[in-house]
Design a protein around this motif. Structure first.
Motif, PDB file in Angstrom:
ATOM      1  N   ALA A 156       0.667  -2.133  -7.377  1.00 45.14           N
ATOM      2  CA  ALA A 156       1.558  -3.128  -7.980  1.00 45.14           C
ATOM      3  C   ALA A 156       1.136  -3.248  -9.437  1.00 45.14           C
ATOM      4  O   ALA A 156       0.276  -2.502  -9.908  1.00 45.14           O
ATOM      5  CB  ALA A 156       1.461  -4.470  -7.252  1.00 45.14           C
ATOM      6  N   SER A 157       1.716  -4.190 -10.148  1.00 46.16           N
ATOM      7  CA  SER A 157       1.456  -4.273 -11.589  1.00 46.16           C
ATOM      8  C   SER A 157      -0.024  -4.426 -11.913  1.00 46.16           C
ATOM      9  O   SER A 157      -0.498  -3.937 -12.924  1.00 46.16           O
ATOM     10  CB  SER A 157       2.247  -5.429 -12.196  1.00 46.16           C
TER      11      SER A 157
ATOM     12  N   LYS B 105      -7.926   0.127 -19.174  1.00 43.58           N
ATOM     13  CA  LYS B 105      -8.169  -1.292 -19.409  1.00 43.58           C
ATOM     14  C   LYS B 105      -6.996  -2.081 -18.843  1.00 43.58           C
ATOM     15  O   LYS B 105      -5.844  -1.821 -19.185  1.00 43.58           O
ATOM     16  CB  LYS B 105      -8.326  -1.560 -20.905  1.00 43.58           C
ATOM     17  N   HIS B 106      -7.288  -3.013 -17.974  1.00 44.13           N
ATOM     18  CA  HIS B 106      -6.253  -3.870 -17.389  1.00 44.13           C
ATOM     19  C   HIS B 106      -6.929  -5.123 -16.851  1.00 44.13           C
ATOM     20  O   HIS B 106      -8.154  -5.217 -16.799  1.00 44.13           O
ATOM     21  CB  HIS B 106      -5.494  -3.135 -16.277  1.00 44.13           C
ATOM     22  N   SER B 107      -6.146  -6.083 -16.435  1.00 41.73           N
ATOM     23  CA  SER B 107      -6.692  -7.356 -15.942  1.00 41.73           C
ATOM     24  C   SER B 107      -6.497  -7.503 -14.439  1.00 41.73           C
ATOM     25  O   SER B 107      -6.519  -8.605 -13.913  1.00 41.73           O
ATOM     26  CB  SER B 107      -6.001  -8.525 -16.659  1.00 41.73           C
ATOM     27  N   GLY B 108      -6.321  -6.367 -13.760  1.00 45.65           N
ATOM     28  CA  GLY B 108      -6.005  -6.411 -12.339  1.00 45.65           C
ATOM     29  C   GLY B 108      -7.203  -6.257 -11.426  1.00 45.65           C
ATOM     30  O   GLY B 108      -8.353  -6.482 -11.816  1.00 45.65           O
ATOM     31  N   ILE B 109      -6.918  -5.849 -10.183  1.00 45.34           N
ATOM     32  CA  ILE B 109      -7.917  -5.705  -9.134  1.00 45.34           C
ATOM     33  C   ILE B 109      -7.974  -4.244  -8.706  1.00 45.34           C
ATOM     34  O   ILE B 109      -6.946  -3.595  -8.531  1.00 45.34           O
ATOM     35  CB  ILE B 109      -7.555  -6.573  -7.909  1.00 45.34           C
TER      36      ILE B 109
ATOM     37  N   LEU C 168       0.825  -1.196   0.000  1.00 47.74           N
ATOM     38  CA  LEU C 168       0.000   0.000   0.000  1.00 47.74           C
ATOM     39  C   LEU C 168       0.868   1.259   0.000  1.00 47.74           C
ATOM     40  O   LEU C 168       0.450   2.311  -0.465  1.00 47.74           O
ATOM     41  CB  LEU C 168      -0.929   0.022   1.215  1.00 47.74           C
ATOM     42  N   LEU C 169       2.070   1.130   0.530  1.00 50.41           N
ATOM     43  CA  LEU C 169       2.973   2.268   0.609  1.00 50.41           C
ATOM     44  C   LEU C 169       3.654   2.555  -0.726  1.00 50.41           C
ATOM     45  O   LEU C 169       4.364   3.549  -0.860  1.00 50.41           O
ATOM     46  CB  LEU C 169       4.024   2.034   1.697  1.00 50.41           C
ATOM     47  N   ASN C 170       3.428   1.687  -1.706  1.00 46.05           N
ATOM     48  CA  ASN C 170       4.043   1.865  -3.025  1.00 46.05           C
ATOM     49  C   ASN C 170       3.129   2.603  -4.001  1.00 46.05           C
ATOM     50  O   ASN C 170       3.419   2.670  -5.191  1.00 46.05           O
ATOM     51  CB  ASN C 170       4.407   0.503  -3.627  1.00 46.05           C
ATOM     52  N   ALA C 171       2.020   3.134  -3.503  1.00 48.02           N
ATOM     53  CA  ALA C 171       1.016   3.739  -4.390  1.00 48.02           C
ATOM     54  C   ALA C 171       1.576   4.931  -5.155  1.00 48.02           C
ATOM     55  O   ALA C 171       2.251   5.796  -4.589  1.00 48.02           O
ATOM     56  CB  ALA C 171      -0.199   4.174  -3.574  1.00 48.02           C
TER      57      ALA C 171
ATOM     58  N   THR D 292      -5.860  -5.360   2.085  1.00 46.93           N
ATOM     59  CA  THR D 292      -4.868  -6.354   1.676  1.00 46.93           C
ATOM     60  C   THR D 292      -5.530  -7.694   1.350  1.00 46.93           C
ATOM     61  O   THR D 292      -5.176  -8.358   0.374  1.00 46.93           O
ATOM     62  CB  THR D 292      -3.799  -6.546   2.768  1.00 46.93           C
ATOM     63  N   GLU D 293      -6.518  -8.068   2.143  1.00 46.01           N
ATOM     64  CA  GLU D 293      -7.230  -9.323   1.894  1.00 46.01           C
ATOM     65  C   GLU D 293      -7.990  -9.242   0.575  1.00 46.01           C
ATOM     66  O   GLU D 293      -7.985 -10.199  -0.217  1.00 46.01           O
ATOM     67  CB  GLU D 293      -8.199  -9.593   3.039  1.00 46.01           C
ATOM     68  N   TRP D 294      -8.617  -8.124   0.287  1.00 48.63           N
ATOM     69  CA  TRP D 294      -9.356  -7.964  -0.967  1.00 48.63           C
ATOM     70  C   TRP D 294      -8.444  -8.023  -2.178  1.00 48.63           C
ATOM     71  O   TRP D 294      -8.862  -8.442  -3.257  1.00 48.63           O
ATOM     72  CB  TRP D 294     -10.105  -6.633  -0.972  1.00 48.63           C
ATOM     73  N   LEU D 295      -7.212  -7.556  -2.006  1.00 46.80           N
ATOM     74  CA  LEU D 295      -6.283  -7.500  -3.131  1.00 46.80           C
ATOM     75  C   LEU D 295      -5.664  -8.844  -3.488  1.00 46.80           C
ATOM     76  O   LEU D 295      -5.038  -8.976  -4.529  1.00 46.80           O
ATOM     77  CB  LEU D 295      -5.159  -6.498  -2.835  1.00 46.80           C
ATOM     78  N   ARG D 296      -5.839  -9.821  -2.628  1.00 47.82           N
ATOM     79  CA  ARG D 296      -5.274 -11.133  -2.921  1.00 47.82           C
ATOM     80  C   ARG D 296      -5.993 -11.780  -4.087  1.00 47.82           C
ATOM     81  O   ARG D 296      -7.195 -11.700  -4.235  1.00 47.82           O
ATOM     82  CB  ARG D 296      -5.382 -12.036  -1.691  1.00 47.82           C
ATOM     83  N   ILE D 297      -5.238 -12.419  -4.927  1.00 44.09           N
ATOM     84  CA  ILE D 297      -5.814 -13.139  -6.075  1.00 44.09           C
ATOM     85  C   ILE D 297      -6.423 -14.445  -5.583  1.00 44.09           C
ATOM     86  O   ILE D 297      -5.762 -15.262  -4.958  1.00 44.09           O
ATOM     87  CB  ILE D 297      -4.737 -13.444  -7.132  1.00 44.09           C
ATOM     88  N   ASN D 298      -7.711 -14.629  -5.873  1.00 47.92           N
ATOM     89  CA  ASN D 298      -8.382 -15.879  -5.463  1.00 47.92           C
ATOM     90  C   ASN D 298      -8.255 -16.943  -6.558  1.00 47.92           C
ATOM     91  O   ASN D 298      -8.196 -16.641  -7.720  1.00 47.92           O
ATOM     92  CB  ASN D 298      -9.861 -15.616  -5.191  1.00 47.92           C
TER      93      ASN D 298
END
Length: 198
Positions: free
Chosen positions: A69-70, A21-25, A4-7, A192-198
């Motif tokens: 992040a990416s 357009k991206h494939s992220g979260i 989060l500190l890398n924003a 952080t939990e929401w950002l995890r890839i499921n």
């Protein structure tokens, strides 16, 4: 939780076709004008000026994307509920926000910011209704908790939690203060939990 500190600022959008357009979260932040949304983003990212903090409600008129992040983004939505915004601007925001909240496939969840002294106003309920229809998660930050005594803050928290349990069971809620750092770690854990890839 250091990512989060890398924003960093990524892009802004004023129209639907400006959305990246991206494939992220994405994790979106929304709230009434002057509820402390920009301060929340700055506190969570440990940056003083990442999100613009204005003394003039209704100043933020763009959807602003910040990259963690990416393929991870925080999204700062325009504040709502400010009466002095011209009607055509208000209608534009309403259309853009409802479209983004209801159709954005990369959007994982919504952080809804409410001033603890004025929670669950009509525009907040409208935002809950808009986003609840997606079935995605919502976490409410009752900001400016330092403005109330600990007892009064906890009473308000309990009242909001009971309301959500009855009408919006997919929502969670907590106290938050950008001044005293109340609830900062808890909010970072949720995001952080929401950002995890499921």
């Amino acid at each position: 939780m250091p990512h989060l500190l890398n924003a960093t600022f990524y892009t802004s959008a004023h129209e639907r076709w400006d959305l990246p357009k991206h494939s992220g979260i994405e994790i979106a932040f929304s709230g009434r004008s002057n509820a402390g949304k920009s301060s929340v983003i700055n506190t969570l990212t440990n940056r003083n000026h990442l999100a613009f903090v204005s003394k003039t409600p209704g100043r933020t008129q763009l959807i602003n994307f910040f990259q963690l992040a990416s393929n991870q983004f925080l999204v700062d939505l325009p504040g709502y509920g400010y009466a002095k915004v011209p009607e055509h601007v208000r209608q534009h925001w309403k259309s853009l926000l409802s479209n983004y909240l209801q159709t954005r496939t990369s959007l994982r969840g919504l952080i809804l910011v409410m001033d603890i002294r004025h929670p669950l106003k009509p525009h907040d309920i409208q935002m809950l209704d808009w986003f609840s229809s997606t079935g995605k998660v919502i976490h409410i930050l009752l900001t400016k908790a330092d403005k109330l005594s600990k007892m009064r803050a906890n009473i308000t928290l309990q009242k909001v939690a009971l309301f959500l349990k009855e009408f919006y069971p997919q929502c969670s809620v907590q106290l938050f203060s950008s001044i005293t750092n109340i609830g900062v770690d808890d909010a970072m854990t949720v995001i952080t939990e929401w950002l995890r890839i499921n």
